[in-house]
Design an enzyme around this catalytic site. Structure first.
Site, mmCIF file in Angstrom:
data_model
loop_
_atom_site.group_PDB
_atom_site.id
_atom_site.type_symbol
_atom_site.label_atom_id
_atom_site.label_comp_id
_atom_site.label_asym_id
_atom_site.label_seq_id
_atom_site.Cartn_x
_atom_site.Cartn_y
_atom_site.Cartn_z
ATOM 1 N N ASN A 240 -9.466 5.001 -0.223
ATOM 2 C CA ASN A 240 -8.935 3.464 0.368
ATOM 3 C C ASN A 240 -9.708 2.938 -0.691
ATOM 4 O O ASN A 240 -10.899 2.553 0.049
ATOM 5 C CB ASN A 240 -8.753 2.846 1.635
ATOM 6 N N GLU B 193 -3.979 4.736 9.912
ATOM 7 C CA GLU B 193 -3.098 4.301 8.949
ATOM 8 C C GLU B 193 -3.371 5.524 8.003
ATOM 9 O O GLU B 193 -2.134 5.934 7.194
ATOM 10 C CB GLU B 193 -3.549 3.505 8.007
ATOM 11 N N ARG C 59 -4.324 5.115 -0.167
ATOM 12 C CA ARG C 59 -3.578 3.324 -0.153
ATOM 13 C C ARG C 59 -3.293 2.522 -1.914
ATOM 14 O O ARG C 59 -4.339 2.818 -2.450
ATOM 15 C CB ARG C 59 -4.293 2.949 0.739
#
Ligand code: ADP
Length: 395
Positions: A9, A380, A90
């Protein structure tokens, strides 16, 4: 050996990573490099040897990922010893191009680059993470998992704003929705906990972290969500206002000479809980409220009322509701927010159990409550790992 996915991310000045066991969701290691490009960079890695910290300056995302790879070598687990099947990235904005995760190739990179005007802070950083990871880990498949993808099932009358229609056609002005990986993860968990199939149940999810969003999910598909064109719309958040009258921009231009960009910045970074009280950490708001601080009480009341309004709206959209799910930092931990948000809704079949709620139990409602109130930690990284694995298996 179980299959792992390296989840990345990349933010504008940070790089977060997690090596996730795709079957169990357990992280073999996690890490965060912050303040990239500054003298005060900080790298923390949690691996089998425990926590490891390093404060050497890190110039850019390439150096940050190189530092992460070195941390895996010295702190473990060595990447060569783990069965890594994919790198999952992500990506914040997939526009209306991506309704599902996708294998990263040059065409995908071009498409995500075209979407930069819709997410000028996030997509460039995500792209930078993708580029350096593909360079440093060229033998692995890389998969993009989009925050917006889960909400691509919204019907046109939920995602279209009542503005000149050509704005949507020319500039992409429509509701997209965000936090999709979290809404997907916790709504599937809700079905599992209720012993039902996701396609049989209707769920309202309240993701209450620093960013906050609500989603109405019918049969496993998102049919409405509170964040819109950008993550600014909807609930009150740590530093974002959520819903306001768009006329604020014009008024402030006239009376204060503020540009659209300045007001945009203030609504995103200096509003919400922070704008009302000076702090965006919900725990501090709770402390001040308990001490009798009136402004903290007002902020709390505004925050919870907005959630309650969305619950009512999404109840009406769905018709019947099987569960209301609270997740992320505030949703998981603040019994007082949950009580204020669903309190007084007994006529809707929502019966909170005060003791269970106070203990943040998974089932915070009474046994006979027609609508279950659930407290579910989001994950997530695991969702990204699972979605990346699905793409790799299909390719
Ligand atoms: P992010 O959106 O950055 O992932 P989190 O999901 O970790 O954030 O949520 C951060 C928010 O959760 C902060 O406002 C923090 O104050 C709040 N929070 C964390 N723990 C608690 C707690 N025990 N009680 C109330 N709020 C909490």
């Amino acid at each position: 050996m179980t299959e792992h996915v390296l989840v990345i991310n990349a933010g504008s000045s940070s790089l977060k990573y997690s090596l996730v066991d795709s079957a169990s969701g357990e992280a073999a290691a996690t890490g965060l490099v912050e303040q990239i490009g500054e003298d005060s960079s900080h790298h923390v890695h949690h691996g089998p040897k425990g926590e490891w910290n390093d404060d050497q300056p890190i110039a850019n995302h390439e150096a940050a990922l190189e530092a992460a790879v070195r941390a895996f070598e010295t702190q473990g687990p060595a990447l060569a010893d783990v069965d890594i099947v994919a790198v999952g990235h992500r990506v914040v904005h997939g526009g209306d191009r991506f309704a599902a995760p996708a294998l990263i190739d040059d065409e995908l990179i071009a498409a995500v680059t075209e979407l930069v005007p819709l997410a000028p802070l996030h997509n460039p950083a995500n792209l930078e993470g993708i580029k350096v990871a593909r360079r440093l880990l060229p033998d692995l498949p890389h998969v993009a998992v989009f925050d917006t993808a889960f909400h691509q099932t919204l019907p046109p009358h939920a995602y279209t704003y009542a503005v000149p229609y050509e704005w949507q056609e020319k500039y992409g002005v429509r509701r997209y929705g965000f936090h999709g990986t979290s809404h997907a993860f916790v709504s599937a968990e809700a079905a599992r906990l209720l012993g039902r199939s996701p396609d049989e149940i209707n769920v309202i999810v309240l993701h209450l972290g620093n960013g906050c969003s609500a989603a109405a999910i019918r049969g496993g598909q998102s049919v409405d969500t509170s964040m819109g064109l950008t993550p600014l719309e909807g609930l009150v958040m740590g530093t974002r206002s959520g819903d306001v009258d768009p006329a604020i921009h014009g008024l402030l231009a006239r009376v204060a000479g503020r540009s659209a960009e300045e007001t945009d910045y203030t609504l995103n970074s200096e509003s919400g809980l922070k704008g009302l009280t000076g702090v965006n950490d919900f725990r501090e708001i709770s402390r001040r409220r308990a001490a009798g601080d009136e402004r903290a009480q007002l902020a709390f009341d505004i925050y919870c009322r907005r959630i309650k309004k969305y619950i009512g709206a999404y109840y009406a959209v769905l018709g019947t509701v099987d569960a209301i799910v609270f997740t992320a930092g505030v949703g998981q931990h603040s019994a007082e927010v949950r009580a204020a948000a669903v309190g007084g809704l007994d006529a809707f079949g929502i019966h909170l159990d005060a003791d269970r709620n106070a203990r943040s139990e998974t089932f915070a409602s009474t046994d006979d409550s027609p609508v279950a109130v659930l407290v579910i930690p989001t994950n997530e990284e695991w969702q990204i790992a699972r979605e990346a694995l699905t793409v790799v298996r299909q390719s």
